[in-house]
Design an enzyme around this catalytic site. Structure first.
Site, PDB file in Angstrom:
ATOM      1  N   GLU A 102      35.189  25.082  42.657  1.00 20.05           N
ATOM      2  CA  GLU A 102      36.395  24.203  42.566  1.00 20.05           C
ATOM      3  C   GLU A 102      36.431  23.213  43.684  1.00 20.05           C
ATOM      4  OE1 GLU A 102      40.054  26.050  41.819  1.00 20.05           O
ATOM      5  OE2 GLU A 102      40.465  25.346  39.920  1.00 20.05           O
TER       6      GLU A 102
ATOM      7  N   ASP B 175      33.317  34.089  39.628  1.00 19.59           N
ATOM      8  CA  ASP B 175      34.428  34.784  38.575  1.00 19.59           C
ATOM      9  C   ASP B 175      34.330  34.253  37.299  1.00 19.59           C
ATOM     10  OD1 ASP B 175      35.286  36.205  40.741  1.00 19.59           O
ATOM     11  OD2 ASP B 175      36.465  34.623  41.467  1.00 19.59           O
TER      12      ASP B 175
ATOM     13  N   ARG C 135      38.503  63.916  37.362  1.00 16.38           N
ATOM     14  CA  ARG C 135      39.599  62.985  38.212  1.00 16.38           C
ATOM     15  C   ARG C 135      39.699  61.845  37.668  1.00 16.38           C
ATOM     16  NH1 ARG C 135      36.225  63.314  43.211  1.00 16.38           N
ATOM     17  NH2 ARG C 135      37.197  65.031  44.557  1.00 16.38           N
TER      18      ARG C 135
ATOM     19  N   MET D  11      35.805  42.050  41.614  1.00 22.63           N
ATOM     20  CA  MET D  11      36.268  40.826  41.719  1.00 22.63           C
ATOM     21  C   MET D  11      37.267  40.151  40.772  1.00 22.63           C
ATOM     22  SD  MET D  11      33.339  39.346  44.583  1.00 22.63           S
ATOM     23  CE  MET D  11      32.192  39.176  42.980  1.00 22.63           C
TER      24      MET D  11
ATOM     25  N   ARG E  87      40.265  37.238  41.336  1.00 24.46           N
ATOM     26  CA  ARG E  87      41.538  36.933  41.952  1.00 24.46           C
ATOM     27  C   ARG E  87      42.625  36.433  40.730  1.00 24.46           C
ATOM     28  NH1 ARG E  87      40.958  36.519  47.742  1.00 24.46           N
ATOM     29  NH2 ARG E  87      40.565  38.746  48.003  1.00 24.46           N
TER      30      ARG E  87
ATOM     31  N   ARG F 139      41.054  58.748  42.466  1.00 26.15           N
ATOM     32  CA  ARG F 139      40.206  57.892  43.862  1.00 26.15           C
ATOM     33  C   ARG F 139      39.962  56.415  43.381  1.00 26.15           C
ATOM     34  NH1 ARG F 139      41.758  61.819  45.783  1.00 26.15           N
ATOM     35  NH2 ARG F 139      40.668  63.716  46.567  1.00 26.15           N
TER      36      ARG F 139
ATOM     37  N   HIS G  40      31.847  43.355  48.588  1.00 25.43           N
ATOM     38  CA  HIS G  40      30.626  42.132  48.402  1.00 25.43           C
ATOM     39  C   HIS G  40      29.560  42.572  47.859  1.00 25.43           C
ATOM     40  CE1 HIS G  40      33.709  41.058  51.618  1.00 25.43           C
ATOM     41  NE2 HIS G  40      33.116  39.736  51.629  1.00 25.43           N
TER      42      HIS G  40
ATOM     43  N   GLN H 246      29.237  43.199  45.069  1.00 25.71           N
ATOM     44  CA  GLN H 246      29.027  42.173  43.621  1.00 25.71           C
ATOM     45  C   GLN H 246      28.450  40.993  43.887  1.00 25.71           C
ATOM     46  OE1 GLN H 246      32.980  43.340  41.460  1.00 25.71           O
ATOM     47  NE2 GLN H 246      33.344  43.627  43.617  1.00 25.71           N
ATOM     48  N   ARG H 247      28.403  40.294  45.116  1.00 33.64           N
ATOM     49  CA  ARG H 247      28.081  39.005  45.251  1.00 33.64           C
ATOM     50  C   ARG H 247      26.869  38.811  45.825  1.00 33.64           C
ATOM     51  NH1 ARG H 247      32.773  36.421  46.625  1.00 33.64           N
ATOM     52  NH2 ARG H 247      31.582  34.654  45.976  1.00 33.64           N
TER      53      ARG H 247
END
Lengths: 343, 343, 343, 343
Positions: A103, A128, A163, A170, A172, A267, A273, A275-276
């Site tokens: 963007e 994203d 568990r 990621m 936002r 947990r 990071h 991921q990228r």
């Protein structure tokens, strides 16, 4: 003809594939010369760039990150920014500028073109996948693949210890990575920013999963927010003394709440990071390479103020403005679609 | 309501994801019961099937192959085939049949629906991605990923020994796997069935690659054919005493010819079955899962004689006939696009 | 003859490979019957177990976790614990017990054998590789592989943004995972619990790395402690309201300190549970399988109170007591060895 | 002090890690200068080398192959070979030579040291792991990992089609890769060069596997030979018109024989070069790096005519002669150990 390139914003697997493809096609098909500006808009702003040739892009196709470096510098926020950019372009005899970014980076390119007539072509980049103008952006498939592999691994731990495992991925403002990796990883709950979640409902899914004697995996986008969450998350944030949102982000909060409400051990894993970074998936190399090739075609056609985009299996051109038009979020019906796997 | 499922043709990563998704949605949203027929059309032909419930699909999402087994049986080639199929469906009280497979399997489903009114819904499956009705088929992304990783590995061997490495990938009639993996792997030559290749031209690319002191990778689809190739390949076939085409297939032939003509050492790697086995990529799990969900929606809508397909990011329905309509081959312009990387 | 098996402590890739190998060899070579107790010592304590046959171990070799479940239950801390265990063994006609676990689980087995004459054989399991009696334990190689892949990915992000990336890996008391993954991943600083680190020295390495215009990766074991660190880490712990040590563990603290002292942006990735989940590496499958086979040989020889261990490429037997004898930490000279790569 | 390095023989993941580690330690700890000779012994023979510094080894740790190139050139077979080598070393002021390679390369180094007093240190490299002087050689773990992943993938295809899948892996004279990958991959038959196999027995295992309604995977080392096989393989070879042994190697022969004798469909996958290419596993990076560091220590100690080797978890030094002493083949008892999984 001289073409300049720059990469802005967060790094993303596939940036180097775009650069390589553009240089290969530009040099071989059109005898273009290339300038690579350093660190996004910081480069032209400070006149820091260097020539790019076929040797300089050799072997970078499978490499993550960007050989040009990146930054979030915005020339419109710098004193005299635009003038300094125009000077650099003039000094370097730049006839066209290919801006690769999200963007902000493309927003700058759009204004430089529309308001100042600078011949820009845009290549969209957002891990994203939240850009409405294109079906997919490169980097997204790699991120989803890494998150899915992590979820695969966590299943066995969840089962062995009965568990709850919360995986924060990621996203936002858009839940695409959570949606795709959660679906592919066989998660039992997927929470996205587009829809505030009800912690009671989440705990219900968790409990029902245990009833069928399996341990639940909860995939949550970093931007997901509980109903009446503002309060809660302000507290969560308060716990953090470094100002890293992710430190006690929604993932940690969720695990603590689930533990408190269901009495089941929970947990959190925050993928962060990884991921990228790293080598792009085959899909992302293919998409990024085609974006690079078509950006050169746009330059060759003198079709400026445009951005390359994916539609189905075709690469098309859309107005640069479209890049920043509106955020592509997960539509309600797509989220409904996956709820059959919850609980 | 009882829904039957079967998987036909060659195995493909994602088949289990379709089965799981269909059962999960059918049982949870619509209280359907499920019958799983064994080994494609062989199952209903011989009345071999078993009930499928949520427990029977647990944990199969990440697993390759198909829990239902597969075969190439064609009821229209069996004595009394259609009658026996109708009897099995009646005996098992089947109200709808979901057929997951390629041209042959779906061709049978299409005829059973149009000629005999059997309520069929189709799910397309071809690892070669050569189906015109859908943007992608599951299994393809996994195959491309495996081939790309293999090409990545071969680069270092090629460089260290300054050798030509020929990689033969799947693709009898369509070059999609070769095109995508060759592009993603940074191959120096890509040969596809859609366009007969000129061995002299290939050797030219190989030699020019060595001139820039790099070793070439040649990716060739198993179905690629040299100009004046019929003769050549008849000989190649003649060399093979087992009747496995791939034994001395185009890859071996190519390496031998390149060695003979350029004097450079050449080696072949035939990827073979590893391209179609193992866990599906995240993309394929996502696509296969959505196909399974939408097949159930089609059943629920009573919308039979249709096949689910991918268009951009949407799942749509097309006539079952479309599945077998025409082969989706690599268009000339798409092949031209990648030639910039040759040599 | 009936053999019981149980798995205790944290899950670890390779547990299923041990179980499978023991059952395969026990049944085929010696006609043994098997009982699988649930959730470590909890199973025999509450008499919860089930027969294990070849069908029940089919396909589990590549699967992480443990089909027997796990727990940290310690019969010596339970009222009447030992008596109840002996009763279960008697009730189930158990002639030998194979305990697969770490210090605690094997410590119990050692006492049950030495003090109560229960015929136990131990199989060592610790993902941290901190057991002095064996060269390696299964699960360690998988954890190192996952951590190394993560570090590989983080390099590109570090370079693109000229950031410090801190990677926190497992290792409370021993730094083996940090040492091996840091070395394999080309980290610029590796911090282990065995040697308190000097934050000033760490910042020196970080700065010198930037001077050669590369971005540093700092790999830190979760148990690493700064000099004069007690104070510091008490504060860190204080910041955490969930009682998860890792929440604001040494990784977060380190990133914050480095940022504060060097002025360079720093980020932390805490790998957490993904290090212990998922399919075992080939090395771990091989080691775990051989442990399982040799545990059966020990049973067959009536050689109880012993544990299988790896020495070079041989599987040997050592006293069960040895399992808990002393922690295998990273020797100073091994740590010195890697310092050449710091900075 | 100037140190020369060269890499000979087939490429192997980890070669670059050795080079990088040696240069890093040599330069930083001892201020050494380095010469990198091209293509094994071809380099010093023709005086082709270049300086190696820390910048030239940057980023090569995770890369397969060798930045120095490789060849099978043997100076003792070249006119005046030894004299020309000595001249190059003199011309380049070389004080020590680190030779990284297998039997042949190290055999040359051994003679150059013992007969001509050239100060050589050896680093063992064989992907086949068939060197008696060391527990493991780097590259082996990577090859086993790749083969194991391929076997994992083939299981699903075998099951879905109830087919026999034959996987031919590397190993001319030693079956280590077949043994480890077959064990780790859950193969049902493993055939190694050390023990001639009885095709009737193999077919027996295959049939019994089908009886328990599972499809068999047969892992065969390229050098495995059937009893009374000479004849058979001469025919097999005869079928091949390119002189590539692997073209109709034992894998193809085996599939054809199994198909003929059991009536079950059988397919072969020849893994070939992908086993030796690409990024090294964490284990191999760790081993190769330590070999590089210890080679420099040997140089620093003036301890020439020696080779570094792995014993347990220690790096030791052995006489260079030991490198070529005798082939480390799979001992009969180790092969017996795995037979419990056959059939």
């Amino acid at each position: 003809m001289r073409v300049a390139m720059l990469t802005g914003g967060g790094d993303c697997p596939g940036l180097n594939a775009v650069i390589r493809a553009a240089v290969r096609k530009g040099v071989q098909d059109h005898d273009y010369e290339f300038v690579g500006y350093r660190d996004g808009w910081y480069g032209p702003l400070h006149g820091i760039g260097h020539p790019l040739g076929i040797p300089s892009v050799r072997g970078i196709l499978p490499r993550g990150g960007t050989v040009l470096g990146s930054s979030r510098t915005n020339p419109f926020r710098e004193p005299d920014g635009v003038r300094r950019i125009k000077e650099s372009l003039a000094k370097d005899h730049v006839d066209a500028l290919i801006a690769i970014g999200g963007e902000d980076t493309l927003g700058v390119a759009a204004r430089l073109h529309s308001e100042y007539g600078i011949p820009c072509v845009g290549v969209p980049k957002t891990i994203d996948n939240d850009l409405s103008a294109t079906d997919y952006t490169f980097g997204f498939d790699t991120a989803v693949g890494i998150a899915t592999e992590a979820i695969d691994r966590l299943h066995t731990t969840a089962e062995s210890h009965m568990r709850v495992l919360v995986v924060e991925v990621m996203g936002r403002h858009a839940g695409w990575i959570a949606l795709h990796s959660g679906l592919a990883g066989g998660a039992n709950v997927i929470l996205i920013p587009e829809q505030r979640f009800d912690i009671t409902e989440v705990c219900g899914w968790v409990t029902s999963r245990f009833r069928s004697s399996y341990a639940p995996i909860v995939v949550v986008a970093e931007g997901a927010v509980p109903k009446d969450g503002d309060l809660v998350l302000k507290n969560a944030a308060a716990r953090d003394s470094f100002g890293h949102v992710r430190l006690s982000g929604v993932g940690e909060w969720l695990a603590a709440e689930i533990e408190r409400r269901t009495g089941k051990e929970a947990r959190t894993t925050v993928l962060g990071h990884i991921q990228r970074g790293g080598t792009p998936s085959a899909f992302d190399r293919w998409l990024a390479t085609r974006f690079g090739l078509h950006a050169i075609s746009a330059v060759h056609d003198g079709d400026f103020g445009r951005m390359v985009a994916l539609r189905g299996t075709d690469i098309v051109r859309v107005p640069l403005a479209a890049a920043t038009a509106r955020l592509k979020t997960v539509p309600p019906e797509r989220y409904e679609e996956v709820k059959v796997f919850f609980g």
